[in-house]
Write an enzyme that holds these catalytic residues in place. Structure first.
Site, mmCIF file in Angstrom:
data_model
loop_
_atom_site.group_PDB
_atom_site.id
_atom_site.type_symbol
_atom_site.label_atom_id
_atom_site.label_comp_id
_atom_site.label_asym_id
_atom_site.label_seq_id
_atom_site.Cartn_x
_atom_site.Cartn_y
_atom_site.Cartn_z
ATOM 1 N N HIS A 6 0.981 -1.105 0.119
ATOM 2 C CA HIS A 6 0.000 -0.193 0.114
ATOM 3 C C HIS A 6 0.890 1.315 -0.046
ATOM 4 O O HIS A 6 1.338 1.786 1.095
ATOM 5 C CB HIS A 6 -1.062 0.103 1.087
ATOM 6 C CG HIS A 6 -1.727 1.051 1.231
ATOM 7 N ND1 HIS A 6 -3.240 0.845 2.041
ATOM 8 C CD2 HIS A 6 -1.750 2.345 0.636
ATOM 9 C CE1 HIS A 6 -3.702 2.063 1.948
ATOM 10 N NE2 HIS A 6 -3.351 2.937 0.920
ATOM 11 N N GLU A 17 -11.338 3.317 5.732
ATOM 12 C CA GLU A 17 -10.258 4.258 6.176
ATOM 13 C C GLU A 17 -11.117 5.252 7.119
ATOM 14 O O GLU A 17 -11.121 5.109 8.222
ATOM 15 C CB GLU A 17 -9.413 4.774 5.024
ATOM 16 C CG GLU A 17 -8.359 5.861 5.723
ATOM 17 C CD GLU A 17 -7.694 6.429 4.578
ATOM 18 O OE1 GLU A 17 -8.066 6.424 3.475
ATOM 19 O OE2 GLU A 17 -6.654 7.229 5.105
HETATM 20 N N1 HPA Z 1 -6.443 7.410 1.124
HETATM 21 C C1 HPA Z 1 -7.203 7.700 0.067
HETATM 22 N N2 HPA Z 1 -6.574 8.273 -0.898
HETATM 23 C C2 HPA Z 1 -5.355 8.513 -0.757
HETATM 24 C C3 HPA Z 1 -4.533 7.848 0.160
HETATM 25 C C4 HPA Z 1 -5.017 7.095 1.239
HETATM 26 O O1 HPA Z 1 -4.538 6.599 1.906
HETATM 27 N N3 HPA Z 1 -3.262 8.006 -0.040
HETATM 28 C C5 HPA Z 1 -3.232 8.659 -1.237
HETATM 29 N N4 HPA Z 1 -4.535 8.851 -1.980
HETATM 30 ZN ZN ZN Z 2 -3.807 4.727 0.499
#
Ligand code: HPA
Ligand code: ZN
Length: 326
Positions: A14, A197
């Site tokens: 990731h 997230e």
């Molecule tokens: N989440 C969503 N979009 C993103 C992220 C992330 O962790 N990192 C870069 N773009």
């Molecule tokens: Zn990401």
């Protein structure tokens, strides 16, 4: 413990290549490309890395990538990350790139891809780091724009292993992109998806059931839904967790509140990753060190996390085995 972490062979699953832009390189490229950049020094730029949520980070992330313009710039950006990763004993990396953040400012898809892939080849031959590329659609843009981007990728199908979904999560559920992901799967792309997230656990379920995601990026909010935890554990769906990112984007107030240890104990296939390292003050080893300290992880926990990173990768069985034990 830091030595133990440094020596562990790891895979990183990731990592946004746009999010690896170090302030030094950003300032150099701004000058070279004669771009009006709001920061004159590394310290000034770092002072802006004070985020309140995902969007506050994304605003800076998209603004900063404006300095990266030519094929050589994309090559330099990628090679700098690979050198850093290799120095931390990362043996394999699966890298996201966001083509829409470049094509929308007039840079051809091919320029971006050529710059990145030439560096990936150099990384393999000169640094011994293996890699794959994952095209990530920006979920705050339309499904039509994602579909156009997929079409642009088709001539380069053999250089891109999969597709993913990133950017502003709330209000942009996976269901918005069902048709794009169905089309991507029809062309043989592997599927991953950022979910859980900032978004609710339901977005993780949507990513699995509607997009047929094989791996969930972040996924930390699964811990709010006992049935979902059971499902993710039973099906051994990998979750690519990014601890420093989660704390810096205020998903959790402090690292001691991070659920990584509870996720491990629940039998989830979790991995540790850096997401956008300069912005969150840490590459993969610093992420391992931060969770180890805050959650009192044992050497066995750290080994499990490192083994999981190979297990969860898109490498073949044989390659997983050989890279793990090098
Ligand atoms: N989440 C969503 N979009 C993103 C992220 C992330 O962790 N990192 C870069 N773009
Ligand atoms: Zn990401």
């Amino acid at each position: 413990m830091d030595d133990f972490i440094a020596r562990l062979p790891k895979a990183e699953l990731h990592l946004h290549i746009e999010g690896t832009l170090e302030p030094e390189l950003a300032l150099r490229l701004a000058e070279k490309n004669q771009i009006d950049f709001p920061y004159q020094t590394v310290e000034q730029m770092q002072a802006a890395f004070d985020f309140t949520d995902l969007q506050s980070f994304l605003d800076l992330y998209y603004a900063s990538i404006g300095v990266v313009r030519t094929e050589e710039d994309f090559h330099d950006l990628t090679l700098a990350y690979l050198k850093k990763a290799a120095s931390q004993n990362v043996r394999h990396t699966e890298i996201f790139f966001d083509p829409q953040s470049h094509t929308d400012r007039g840079i051809p898809f091919e320029t971006v891809l050529k710059g990145i892939t030439s560096a990936l080849k150099q990384g393999q031959t000169e640094l011994g780091i293996s890699s794959q590329l994952i095209l990530s659609f920006l979920r705050h843009l339309s499904a039509e724009s994602a579909m156009e981007t997929l079409q642009q990728a088709l001539p380069f199908r053999d250089q891109i292993i999969g597709v993913g979904l990133d950017s502003s999560e709330l209000g942009h559920p996976p269901s918005k992109f069902v048709n794009v992901f169905a089309e991507a799967r029809r062309h043989g792309f592997r599927v991953v998806c950022h979910a859980g997230e900032e978004g609710p656990p339901e977005y993780i379920t949507e990513a699995l059931d509607l997009l047929h995601a094989e791996r969930i990026d972040h996924g930390v909010r699964c811990m709010e839904d006992a049935d979902l935890i059971t499902r993710l554990a039973n099906e051994q769906i990998p979750l690519t967790v990014c601890p420093l990112s989660n704390v810096r984007l205020c998903v959790f107030k402090t690292m001691s509140e991070h659920p990584l240890k509870r996720m491990l104990d629940a039998g989830l296939l979790v991995t540790v990753n850096s997401d956008d390292p300069p912005y969150f003050s840490g590459y993969v080893n610093e992420n391992f060190a931060a969770v180890q300290k805050a959650l009192n992880l044992s050497q066995d926990d750290l080994k499990t996390l490192a083994q999981n990173s190979f297990e969860a990768s898109f490498l073949s069985k044989d390659k997983k085995q050989s890279l793990k034990s090098l």
